[in-house]
Every structure is written in C-alpha cells, then in structure tokens.
Design a protein around this motif. Structure first.
Motif, mmCIF file in Angstrom:
data_model
loop_
_atom_site.group_PDB
_atom_site.id
_atom_site.type_symbol
_atom_site.label_atom_id
_atom_site.label_comp_id
_atom_site.label_asym_id
_atom_site.label_seq_id
_atom_site.Cartn_x
_atom_site.Cartn_y
_atom_site.Cartn_z
ATOM 1 N N ARG A 198 0.451 0.064 9.483
ATOM 2 C CA ARG A 198 1.590 -0.758 9.086
ATOM 3 C C ARG A 198 1.218 -1.535 7.831
ATOM 4 N N LEU A 199 2.053 -1.431 6.817
ATOM 5 C CA LEU A 199 1.833 -2.103 5.543
ATOM 6 C C LEU A 199 2.805 -3.265 5.424
ATOM 7 N N PHE A 200 2.262 -4.452 5.184
ATOM 8 C CA PHE A 200 3.069 -5.650 4.986
ATOM 9 C C PHE A 200 3.084 -5.991 3.502
ATOM 10 N N VAL A 201 4.282 -6.096 2.936
ATOM 11 C CA VAL A 201 4.446 -6.445 1.525
ATOM 12 C C VAL A 201 5.494 -7.541 1.399
ATOM 13 N N SER A 202 5.498 -8.190 0.237
ATOM 14 C CA SER A 202 6.480 -9.225 -0.051
ATOM 15 C C SER A 202 6.939 -9.053 -1.490
ATOM 16 N N GLU A 203 8.225 -9.241 -1.726
ATOM 17 C CA GLU A 203 8.765 -9.093 -3.076
ATOM 18 C C GLU A 203 8.081 -10.079 -4.017
ATOM 19 N N GLY A 204 7.612 -9.567 -5.136
ATOM 20 C CA GLY A 204 7.019 -10.409 -6.161
ATOM 21 C C GLY A 204 5.566 -10.793 -5.926
ATOM 22 N N ALA A 205 4.997 -10.404 -4.803
ATOM 23 C CA ALA A 205 3.597 -10.752 -4.534
ATOM 24 C C ALA A 205 2.684 -9.839 -5.353
ATOM 25 N N PRO A 206 1.656 -10.421 -5.975
ATOM 26 C CA PRO A 206 0.724 -9.591 -6.751
ATOM 27 C C PRO A 206 0.062 -8.544 -5.849
ATOM 28 N N GLY A 207 -0.081 -7.362 -6.347
ATOM 29 C CA GLY A 207 -0.753 -6.307 -5.601
ATOM 30 C C GLY A 207 0.159 -5.438 -4.771
ATOM 31 N N CYS A 208 1.405 -5.840 -4.578
ATOM 32 C CA CYS A 208 2.298 -5.043 -3.728
ATOM 33 C C CYS A 208 2.763 -3.762 -4.418
ATOM 34 N N LEU A 209 2.976 -3.810 -5.710
ATOM 35 C CA LEU A 209 3.452 -2.621 -6.423
ATOM 36 C C LEU A 209 2.441 -1.469 -6.355
ATOM 37 N N VAL A 268 7.991 -8.796 4.283
ATOM 38 C CA VAL A 268 7.927 -10.124 4.888
ATOM 39 C C VAL A 268 8.111 -11.177 3.802
ATOM 40 N N GLY A 269 8.422 -12.389 4.217
ATOM 41 C CA GLY A 269 8.547 -13.489 3.282
ATOM 42 C C GLY A 269 7.182 -13.927 2.764
ATOM 43 N N PRO A 270 7.153 -14.577 1.602
ATOM 44 C CA PRO A 270 5.874 -14.976 1.017
ATOM 45 C C PRO A 270 5.099 -15.987 1.866
ATOM 46 N N GLU A 271 5.768 -16.691 2.753
ATOM 47 C CA GLU A 271 5.103 -17.684 3.592
ATOM 48 C C GLU A 271 4.865 -17.200 5.026
ATOM 49 N N ASP A 272 5.220 -15.942 5.318
ATOM 50 C CA ASP A 272 4.996 -15.394 6.659
ATOM 51 C C ASP A 272 3.528 -15.025 6.832
ATOM 52 N N CYS A 273 2.941 -15.503 7.899
ATOM 53 C CA CYS A 273 1.539 -15.195 8.205
ATOM 54 C C CYS A 273 1.518 -14.005 9.162
ATOM 55 N N VAL A 274 1.152 -12.827 8.654
ATOM 56 C CA VAL A 274 1.193 -11.615 9.466
ATOM 57 C C VAL A 274 -0.135 -11.310 10.143
ATOM 58 N N VAL A 275 -1.205 -11.940 9.673
ATOM 59 C CA VAL A 275 -2.526 -11.740 10.267
ATOM 60 C C VAL A 275 -2.843 -12.973 11.109
ATOM 61 N N GLN A 335 -2.397 -2.994 8.205
ATOM 62 C CA GLN A 335 -2.911 -3.045 9.579
ATOM 63 C C GLN A 335 -3.188 -1.612 10.007
ATOM 64 N N LEU A 336 -4.447 -1.338 10.317
ATOM 65 C CA LEU A 336 -4.859 -0.002 10.728
ATOM 66 C C LEU A 336 -4.476 0.239 12.177
ATOM 67 N N ASP A 337 -4.473 1.489 12.584
ATOM 68 C CA ASP A 337 -4.153 1.837 13.969
ATOM 69 C C ASP A 337 -5.139 1.206 14.947
ATOM 70 N N SER A 338 -6.352 0.936 14.490
ATOM 71 C CA SER A 338 -7.374 0.320 15.336
ATOM 72 C C SER A 338 -7.123 -1.168 15.566
ATOM 73 N N GLY A 339 -6.194 -1.745 14.793
ATOM 74 C CA GLY A 339 -5.920 -3.172 14.890
ATOM 75 C C GLY A 339 -6.617 -3.988 13.821
ATOM 76 N N ASN A 340 -7.489 -3.354 13.031
ATOM 77 C CA ASN A 340 -8.167 -4.040 11.933
ATOM 78 C C ASN A 340 -7.220 -4.176 10.748
ATOM 79 N N TYR A 341 -7.551 -5.085 9.831
ATOM 80 C CA TYR A 341 -6.710 -5.356 8.670
ATOM 81 C C TYR A 341 -7.489 -5.144 7.382
#
Length: 71
Positions: free
Chosen positions: A2-13, A33-40, A52-58
C-alpha cells in the motif's frame, strides 16, 4: 503493498511514476491522504510518501520506494 501519498508532498511524483511503471508486476493499492494524516503508527510526525509492505514494514525513502516498486 500500500502506497500512501499526498498532493504536493515532495517525493510523491517519483513514487507515483515508479508505481505506473510497475503496474501488473505487483498488487499495489494507492491511498491519497492529507498532509497532516499520520499513516505510520509509530511516527510522531506525518510522513509521505510511505510504502507499507505486505509484511507490515514501512519504507520512507523516496528512492527506496522507487527501487522496491521496480522489482
């Protein structure tokens, strides 16, 4: 995976471009996700892009995410 990205965040493109190239080789769910959402759960500050890898690692590094998606 699962890939988490946010509009305008550096590195997402670059990670989205790598995801497009890897399409069909691995199952990947892309979540915007929103820029202030904590996904980890163990990070105190929000961080995207995150893979997020299938193993649960990030993976947090843009270059590491791009390399992982090109396997």
């Amino acid at each position: 995976m699962r890939l988490f990205v946010s509009e305008g965040a550096p590195g997402c493109l670059p990670v989205l471009a790598a995801a497009g190239r890897a399409r069909g080789r691995a199952e990947l769910l892309i979540s915007t996700v929103g820029p202030e959402d904590c996904v980890v759960p163990f990070l105190t500050r929000p961080k995207v892009p995150v893979l997020q890898l299938d193993s649960g690692n990030y993976l947090f590094s843009t270059s590491a995410i791009c390399r992982r998606q090109n396997l």
